[in-house]
Design a protein around this motif. Sequence first.
Motif, PDB file in Angstrom:
ATOM      1  N   ILE A 251       0.846  -1.205   0.000  1.00 41.80           N
ATOM      2  CA  ILE A 251       0.000   0.000   0.000  1.00 41.80           C
ATOM      3  C   ILE A 251       0.875   1.246   0.000  1.00 41.80           C
ATOM      4  CG2 ILE A 251      -1.649   1.335   1.376  1.00 41.80           C
ATOM      5  CD1 ILE A 251      -2.765  -1.378   2.358  1.00 41.80           C
ATOM      6  N   MET A 252       1.899   1.244   0.843  1.00 43.82           N
ATOM      7  CA  MET A 252       2.812   2.381   0.908  1.00 43.82           C
ATOM      8  C   MET A 252       3.492   2.619  -0.438  1.00 43.82           C
ATOM      9  SD  MET A 252       4.550   4.658   2.927  1.00 43.82           S
ATOM     10  CE  MET A 252       4.823   4.079   4.596  1.00 43.82           C
ATOM     11  N   GLU A 253       3.991   1.539  -1.033  1.00 37.92           N
ATOM     12  CA  GLU A 253       4.745   1.657  -2.285  1.00 37.92           C
ATOM     13  C   GLU A 253       3.868   2.026  -3.471  1.00 37.92           C
ATOM     14  OE1 GLU A 253       6.757  -2.057  -2.584  1.00 37.92           O
ATOM     15  OE2 GLU A 253       8.106  -1.644  -0.879  1.00 37.92           O
ATOM     16  N   ALA A 254       2.551   1.814  -3.354  1.00 34.88           N
ATOM     17  CA  ALA A 254       1.640   2.151  -4.451  1.00 34.88           C
ATOM     18  C   ALA A 254       1.545   3.665  -4.656  1.00 34.88           C
ATOM     19  CB  ALA A 254       0.261   1.570  -4.194  1.00 34.88           C
ATOM     20  N   ARG A 255       1.749   4.428  -3.590  1.00 36.50           N
ATOM     21  CA  ARG A 255       1.683   5.909  -3.660  1.00 36.50           C
ATOM     22  C   ARG A 255       0.374   6.371  -4.299  1.00 36.50           C
ATOM     23  NH1 ARG A 255       6.862   4.462  -5.279  1.00 36.50           N
ATOM     24  NH2 ARG A 255       8.528   5.072  -3.814  1.00 36.50           N
ATOM     25  N   ASP A 256      -0.710   5.738  -3.901  1.00 37.20           N
ATOM     26  CA  ASP A 256      -2.014   6.011  -4.502  1.00 37.20           C
ATOM     27  C   ASP A 256      -3.080   5.859  -3.412  1.00 37.20           C
ATOM     28  OD1 ASP A 256      -4.370   6.172  -5.927  1.00 37.20           O
ATOM     29  OD2 ASP A 256      -3.899   4.531  -7.309  1.00 37.20           O
ATOM     30  N   SER A 257      -3.853   6.923  -3.142  1.00 34.33           N
ATOM     31  CA  SER A 257      -4.864   6.857  -2.087  1.00 34.33           C
ATOM     32  C   SER A 257      -5.921   5.798  -2.363  1.00 34.33           C
ATOM     33  CB  SER A 257      -5.530   8.227  -1.909  1.00 34.33           C
ATOM     34  OG  SER A 257      -6.123   8.653  -3.113  1.00 34.33           O
ATOM     35  N   LEU A 258      -6.108   5.431  -3.639  1.00 32.22           N
ATOM     36  CA  LEU A 258      -7.088   4.392  -3.971  1.00 32.22           C
ATOM     37  C   LEU A 258      -6.582   2.996  -3.619  1.00 32.22           C
ATOM     38  CD1 LEU A 258      -8.406   5.736  -7.409  1.00 32.22           C
ATOM     39  CD2 LEU A 258      -9.490   5.912  -5.158  1.00 32.22           C
ATOM     40  N   ALA A 259      -5.288   2.869  -3.336  1.00 31.93           N
ATOM     41  CA  ALA A 259      -4.735   1.574  -2.937  1.00 31.93           C
ATOM     42  C   ALA A 259      -5.040   1.260  -1.476  1.00 31.93           C
ATOM     43  CB  ALA A 259      -3.222   1.555  -3.161  1.00 31.93           C
ATOM     44  N   TYR A 260      -5.455   2.262  -0.726  1.00 27.13           N
ATOM     45  CA  TYR A 260      -5.771   2.065   0.683  1.00 27.13           C
ATOM     46  C   TYR A 260      -7.099   1.322   0.802  1.00 27.13           C
ATOM     47  CZ  TYR A 260      -6.434   3.219   5.641  1.00 27.13           C
ATOM     48  OH  TYR A 260      -6.617   3.145   7.000  1.00 27.13           O
ATOM     49  N   PRO A 261      -7.158   0.229   1.576  1.00 27.00           N
ATOM     50  CA  PRO A 261      -8.398  -0.563   1.683  1.00 27.00           C
ATOM     51  C   PRO A 261      -9.556   0.261   2.231  1.00 27.00           C
ATOM     52  CG  PRO A 261      -6.532  -1.752   2.623  1.00 27.00           C
ATOM     53  CD  PRO A 261      -6.065  -0.352   2.369  1.00 27.00           C
ATOM     54  N   GLN A 262     -10.726   0.022   1.711  1.00 30.59           N
ATOM     55  CA  GLN A 262     -11.906   0.721   2.194  1.00 30.59           C
ATOM     56  C   GLN A 262     -12.319   0.201   3.572  1.00 30.59           C
ATOM     57  OE1 GLN A 262     -14.993   0.372  -0.755  1.00 30.59           O
ATOM     58  NE2 GLN A 262     -13.993   1.767  -2.183  1.00 30.59           N
ATOM     59  N   ASN A 263     -12.979   1.046   4.319  1.00 31.85           N
ATOM     60  CA  ASN A 263     -13.613   0.683   5.599  1.00 31.85           C
ATOM     61  C   ASN A 263     -12.638   0.333   6.714  1.00 31.85           C
ATOM     62  OD1 ASN A 263     -16.167   0.973   4.352  1.00 31.85           O
ATOM     63  ND2 ASN A 263     -16.029  -1.127   3.571  1.00 31.85           N
ATOM     64  N   ILE A 264     -11.388   0.797   6.648  1.00 25.02           N
ATOM     65  CA  ILE A 264     -10.500   0.568   7.795  1.00 25.02           C
ATOM     66  C   ILE A 264      -9.972   1.883   8.368  1.00 25.02           C
ATOM     67  CG2 ILE A 264      -9.781  -1.702   6.910  1.00 25.02           C
ATOM     68  CD1 ILE A 264      -7.015  -0.482   6.376  1.00 25.02           C
TER      69      ILE A 264
END
Length: 302
Positions: A251-264
């Motif tokens: 997730i960190m390396e993706a550098r994309d807020s959409l890579a962050y899982p929903q609902n956590i």
Amino acid sequence: MNHQTRYLIFFQYIGTKYSGVVKTLPHQPRRRGVQDHIEDAIRRLKPLNPVSLSISSRTDSGVHALSNSAHFDFQRTIDKPPFSEDILVDALNFHLKAEQISITRAYRVPDDFHARFQALSRTYVYRIAPGLPRPSQLPLMERDMCWNLRHMELDVGAMSEAAATLLGTHDFSSFRAVNSDMPFKNPVKTLDVARIQPGRAFVSEHFHREIPVWELTFQSRSFLYKQVRRMTGALVAVGQGRLSLTKLKDIMEARDSLAYPQNIVAPARGLFLTRVDYRESDLLLSPQTSTGDTQRVTQKLM
């Protein structure tokens, strides 16, 4: 024209009933921001100049502060000297007594001082209370002050290991809110502190036992919008076994807020801004400070 005096104030608030720290716009909902109420209190002191508070650290609706800060200019009539720091604190608190807002300290500062841009660091603490099936089983004073997790099981060791991966300088784009109103803010931040440790437990009358409290502490010069709540949510998911350390790194390396899982994402109610640090040499006008470029002025009220 009489010279204006610039003040730096430190203040605390319970954020539950406010729309956030910054002032609301005329078209926004009825709930007002903490800034609105402090500016109202300043106006009650009858300044000659328009009131404008510059907040150092933005907090959202439901987020609390044990020590936020802001600066403002105040001009009195030519026959009156500037307010002393102590008188200013007492006068503002008198006009804020109906609110869950309190001024804790004031400094006279140079005319070019800026509360936001001259802050050396900001520290946030997130409080977690695991093990209560329903929020109603929390003590009343804690219900809006921590994140109640239904289950006791948290792998704190895994959370600490995950927190260590966040330390240092990184592109935190994945931890920026998707709907950020500051999309062009530099996502590269240096996280100086990221740790989890026991907080002060409280007694649950329902179970006749102490409920543990865990505190996650984060310190950096600045943060992205909702970065702390998203980092907290990710670390809790690791502690619950819902997110692996490898996945967190991805997730960190993706550098994309959409890579962050929903609902956590962690809710606002457990988050506290606990301190804002300044260099003492930036506050030279105040008799409450001493010289020393390496020392810091800090308000920490825990």
